[in-house]
Design a protein around this motif. Structure first.
Motif, PDB file in Angstrom:
ATOM      1  N   PHE A 378     -30.222  13.046 -26.877  1.00  0.00           N
ATOM      2  CA  PHE A 378     -28.831  12.983 -26.439  1.00  0.00           C
ATOM      3  C   PHE A 378     -27.921  13.621 -27.491  1.00  0.00           C
ATOM      4  N   PHE A 379     -26.964  14.422 -27.015  1.00  0.00           N
ATOM      5  CA  PHE A 379     -25.912  14.975 -27.871  1.00  0.00           C
ATOM      6  C   PHE A 379     -24.608  14.241 -27.548  1.00  0.00           C
ATOM      7  N   LEU A 380     -24.067  13.529 -28.522  1.00  0.00           N
ATOM      8  CA  LEU A 380     -22.768  12.887 -28.349  1.00  0.00           C
ATOM      9  C   LEU A 380     -21.695  13.917 -28.689  1.00  0.00           C
ATOM     10  N   GLU A 381     -20.883  14.279 -27.707  1.00  0.00           N
ATOM     11  CA  GLU A 381     -19.898  15.354 -27.874  1.00  0.00           C
ATOM     12  C   GLU A 381     -18.522  14.781 -28.199  1.00  0.00           C
ATOM     13  N   LEU A 382     -17.877  15.361 -29.243  1.00  0.00           N
ATOM     14  CA  LEU A 382     -16.552  14.893 -29.668  1.00  0.00           C
ATOM     15  C   LEU A 382     -15.839  16.026 -30.395  1.00  0.00           C
ATOM     16  N   MET A 383     -14.547  16.200 -30.116  1.00  0.00           N
ATOM     17  CA  MET A 383     -13.754  17.234 -30.774  1.00  0.00           C
ATOM     18  C   MET A 383     -13.542  16.886 -32.247  1.00  0.00           C
ATOM     19  N   ASP A 384     -13.366  17.927 -33.069  1.00  0.00           N
ATOM     20  CA  ASP A 384     -13.245  17.723 -34.516  1.00  0.00           C
ATOM     21  C   ASP A 384     -12.075  16.823 -34.897  1.00  0.00           C
ATOM     22  N   ASP A 385     -10.922  17.005 -34.221  1.00  0.00           N
ATOM     23  CA  ASP A 385      -9.756  16.204 -34.600  1.00  0.00           C
ATOM     24  C   ASP A 385      -9.998  14.720 -34.328  1.00  0.00           C
ATOM     25  N   VAL A 386     -10.723  14.406 -33.235  1.00  0.00           N
ATOM     26  CA  VAL A 386     -11.030  13.010 -32.940  1.00  0.00           C
ATOM     27  C   VAL A 386     -12.057  12.478 -33.935  1.00  0.00           C
ATOM     28  N   CYS A 387     -13.043  13.314 -34.289  1.00  0.00           N
ATOM     29  CA  CYS A 387     -14.033  12.915 -35.306  1.00  0.00           C
ATOM     30  C   CYS A 387     -13.329  12.547 -36.612  1.00  0.00           C
ATOM     31  N   LEU A 388     -12.403  13.406 -37.031  1.00  0.00           N
ATOM     32  CA  LEU A 388     -11.690  13.177 -38.286  1.00  0.00           C
ATOM     33  C   LEU A 388     -10.859  11.902 -38.212  1.00  0.00           C
ATOM     34  N   GLN A 389     -10.169  11.722 -37.091  1.00  0.00           N
ATOM     35  CA  GLN A 389      -9.330  10.535 -36.925  1.00  0.00           C
ATOM     36  C   GLN A 389     -10.168   9.258 -36.970  1.00  0.00           C
ATOM     37  N   ARG A 390     -11.287   9.257 -36.248  1.00  0.00           N
ATOM     38  CA  ARG A 390     -12.143   8.064 -36.224  1.00  0.00           C
ATOM     39  C   ARG A 390     -12.732   7.770 -37.599  1.00  0.00           C
ATOM     40  N   THR A 391     -13.219   8.803 -38.259  1.00  0.00           N
ATOM     41  CA  THR A 391     -13.877   8.600 -39.545  1.00  0.00           C
ATOM     42  C   THR A 391     -12.892   8.127 -40.602  1.00  0.00           C
ATOM     43  N   MET A 392     -11.697   8.684 -40.599  1.00  0.00           N
ATOM     44  CA  MET A 392     -10.681   8.260 -41.569  1.00  0.00           C
ATOM     45  C   MET A 392     -10.261   6.824 -41.300  1.00  0.00           C
ATOM     46  N   MET A 393     -10.175   6.465 -40.030  1.00  0.00           N
ATOM     47  CA  MET A 393      -9.815   5.080 -39.693  1.00  0.00           C
ATOM     48  C   MET A 393     -10.909   4.126 -40.161  1.00  0.00           C
ATOM     49  N   LYS A 394     -12.179   4.538 -40.020  1.00  0.00           N
ATOM     50  CA  LYS A 394     -13.294   3.703 -40.473  1.00  0.00           C
ATOM     51  C   LYS A 394     -13.239   3.517 -41.986  1.00  0.00           C
ATOM     52  N   HIS A 395     -12.901   4.602 -42.718  1.00  0.00           N
ATOM     53  CA  HIS A 395     -12.794   4.508 -44.175  1.00  0.00           C
ATOM     54  C   HIS A 395     -11.698   3.524 -44.582  1.00  0.00           C
ATOM     55  N   SER A 396     -10.559   3.604 -43.892  1.00  0.00           N
ATOM     56  CA  SER A 396      -9.435   2.744 -44.268  1.00  0.00           C
ATOM     57  C   SER A 396      -9.711   1.281 -43.964  1.00  0.00           C
ATOM     58  N   LEU A 397     -10.496   1.010 -42.887  1.00  0.00           N
ATOM     59  CA  LEU A 397     -10.812  -0.379 -42.542  1.00  0.00           C
ATOM     60  C   LEU A 397     -11.924  -0.929 -43.412  1.00  0.00           C
ATOM     61  N   ALA A 398     -12.895  -0.079 -43.745  1.00  0.00           N
ATOM     62  CA  ALA A 398     -14.041  -0.559 -44.500  1.00  0.00           C
ATOM     63  C   ALA A 398     -13.738  -0.714 -45.981  1.00  0.00           C
ATOM     64  N   ASP A 399     -12.847   0.136 -46.524  1.00  0.00           N
ATOM     65  CA  ASP A 399     -12.583   0.104 -47.959  1.00  0.00           C
ATOM     66  C   ASP A 399     -11.099   0.362 -48.200  1.00  0.00           C
ATOM     67  N   PRO A 400     -10.214  -0.586 -47.882  1.00  0.00           N
ATOM     68  CA  PRO A 400      -8.783  -0.373 -48.053  1.00  0.00           C
ATOM     69  C   PRO A 400      -8.451  -0.080 -49.506  1.00  0.00           C
ATOM     70  N   SER A 401      -7.535   0.816 -49.691  1.00  0.00           N
ATOM     71  CA  SER A 401      -7.186   1.238 -51.048  1.00  0.00           C
ATOM     72  C   SER A 401      -6.586   0.089 -51.858  1.00  0.00           C
ATOM     73  N   VAL A 402      -7.051  -0.012 -53.118  1.00  0.00           N
ATOM     74  CA  VAL A 402      -6.499  -1.050 -54.004  1.00  0.00           C
ATOM     75  C   VAL A 402      -5.443  -0.471 -54.927  1.00  0.00           C
ATOM     76  N   HIS A 403      -5.186   0.819 -54.796  1.00  0.00           N
ATOM     77  CA  HIS A 403      -4.213   1.454 -55.660  1.00  0.00           C
ATOM     78  C   HIS A 403      -2.791   1.156 -55.181  1.00  0.00           C
ATOM     79  N   THR A 404      -1.892   1.030 -56.130  1.00  0.00           N
ATOM     80  CA  THR A 404      -0.494   0.779 -55.780  1.00  0.00           C
ATOM     81  C   THR A 404       0.338   2.038 -55.845  1.00  0.00           C
ATOM     82  N   ALA A 405      -0.070   2.993 -56.667  1.00  0.00           N
ATOM     83  CA  ALA A 405       0.717   4.212 -56.809  1.00  0.00           C
ATOM     84  C   ALA A 405       0.495   5.104 -55.600  1.00  0.00           C
ATOM     85  N   PRO A 406       1.558   5.681 -55.040  1.00  0.00           N
ATOM     86  CA  PRO A 406       1.434   6.516 -53.845  1.00  0.00           C
ATOM     87  C   PRO A 406       0.509   7.693 -54.052  1.00  0.00           C
TER      88      PRO A 406
END
Length: 468
Positions: A378-406
């Motif tokens: 099976f090939f799971l098909e997904l556009m690059d922009d959606v891939c990027l959005q999903r992966t970045m959201m997963k990163h932010s939920l799994a490892d929220p930034s502990v830094h305070t400086a912008p």
């Protein structure tokens, strides 16, 4: 695959090489053996060797063996009667079992007269006894509303009663109540009709047909509740050979769908499933869901090196050498780990679902040339922009930034974006090669709810389990 070697001291499991599993899949050996053993257990001939030789030459292997399930008033008896007439099979119902003149039949009638449920073991014995008779063996059978529970189904399977197809008719409670109200009974033949849904074609039958005297909606509602409590477990016992048909449609349509399903032949294939797709397409989640349903081994290639590092094998030792020196594990060693994992008995016996590998055309060719070639891709098909959005959201939920400086948070986000973008670029570079290696791969839209993606994959797995 595993067979058992009989020894004086007991039973010794003997592991069959992976190439035997491939051979069995290609030549449908498992299905043939299941059919023959099932027939042998049901008929119990005096000379089993001669019987099996005749069976191989005879068409009786292909006789219909059907279980028809569904709630009361859904139309099981009407459909079963029509199927039996067209297929030449024997229609087996609770009513016909109660006509058995044997002591078992007499005991079952005793329970029925007292309006008691026939005990599971007694009902199973009755069914087995009926299916041993020559008419059922030679022309096939349709079990109408039997078995009634998961326990009964399991007991029948253990006794060698293994259907080829299971049809589950389903409809909403309002539809069933409406049909129950308009039920007609031919007092001469016992055939059931309906005032509007299934009217008798013969005018003489139409004139003598009468409403059933026991048409009490309260009793039907109670029967429906009991059925709903049992149907999930019952369906699970037959999940690999079951088709659900919507009964809220014209009888001819229901019949045609059932017949089309009965014309298929189940191939007992060990599932070797490959999921391919870009980062963020949901491979890991879908693999877990499918593995949970079909009891396959979930083989995530990104976790394989950790598995190998803890393994005492020679391949594990090779991996540990690289890890201990903080060196990247070479591609050829990774492939060794991969083959070693798929050769393990759990993968050979239960099948597997593989994701995050192969990465390129050469990996794919190595896989196809090995003893572990996938039989579903099976090939799971997904556009690059959606891939990027999903992966970045997963990163932010799994490892929220502990830094305070912008600027720290911004730099971390940029790093993650570059990592994901690079991974997407690598996948897109090799997509054409992977599609060339797996031309029969099924493409599934992954840009939808995960449950819908799972249903699409599951449907294709079911389709590929049957052949005409």
């Amino acid at each position: 695959m595993k067979v058992k070697l009989m020894m004086e001291d007991g039973v010794l499991p003997l592991r069959v090489p992976p190439q035997m599993s491939i051979y069995a899949d290609q030549h449908n050996v498992i299905h043939l053996v299941q059919s023959m053993v099932s027939s042998l257990a049901v008929d119990q001939p005096q000379d089993p060797i001669a019987y099996l030789l005749l069976l191989l030459q005879d068409s009786s292997v292909h006789v219909p063996r059907v279980v028809l399930m569904g709630p009361p008033a859904v139309g099981k008896t009407t459909l079963a009667g029509r199927l039996c007439a067209d297929l030449g099979a024997v229609h087996v119902t609770m009513e016909t079992l109660l006509e058995d003149p044997s002591p078992l039949g007499e005991e079952a009638r005793h329970h029925a007269l007292k309006q008691q449920e026939v005990p599971d073991d007694l009902l199973v014995d009755l069914i087995q006894g009926r299916l041993k008779q020559s008419d059922c063996f030679n022309t096939g059978w349709v079990l109408d509303g039997l078995p009634q529970t998961r326990l009964q189904a399991r007991s029948l399977q253990q006794g060698g009663v293994i259907p080829k197809h299971v049809v589950l008719l389903d409809a909403g409670e309002d539809v069933l109540l409406e049909r129950h109200r308009g039920r007609l009974l031919d007092p001469l033949t016992g055939d059931v009709y309906h005032e509007a849904f299934v009217r008798p074609c013969d005018e003489a039958v139409a004139r003598r047909a009468e409403k059933r005297p026991d048409a009490r909606e309260g009793a039907l509602t109670a029967d429906l509740q009991r059925y709903r409590c049992k149907v999930t477990g019952l369906s699970s016992a037959y999940r690999h050979i079951l088709k659900t048909v919507d009964a809220d449609q014209p009888p001819d349509d229901v019949y045609q769908q059932a017949v089309a399903f009965l014309r298929t032949r189940r191939c007992s294939r060990t599932p070797r499933v490959l999921l391919l797709g870009p980062p963020g397409s949901g491979k890991r989640l879908q693999a877990k869901m499918l593995a949970d349903k079909y009891k396959m081994v979930d083989v995530c290639c990104s976790d394989l090196l950790g598995w190998a590092e803890a393994d005492p094998s020679s391949v594990g030792e090779e991996v540990r050498t690289y890890v201990q020196h903080n060196r990247t594990v070479p591609k050829n060693v990774t492939l060794k780990v991969f083959q070693e994992r798929l050769d393990r008995p759990d993968c050979s016996q239960r099948g597997w679902i593989l994701h995050h590998l192969p990465c390129d055309l050469q990996h794919a060719k190595n896989l196809m040339d090995s003893l572990n070639a996938p039989n579903r891709v099976f090939f799971l098909e997904l556009m690059d922009d959606v891939c990027l959005q999903r992966t970045m959201m997963k990163h932010s939920l799994a490892d929220p930034s502990v830094h305070t400086a912008p600027y720290d948070a911004a730099r971390e986000c940029d790093d993650n974006t570059r990592t994901v973008t690079n991974a997407l670029g690598v996948y897109r570079t090799h997509t054409a090669g992977l599609q060339c290696a797996f031309p029969d791969g099924v493409h599934v839209d992954a840009d939808q709810d995960p449950q819908r993606v799972f249903e699409a994959l599951d449907k294709q797995l079911t389709i590929q389990t049957y052949t005409h």
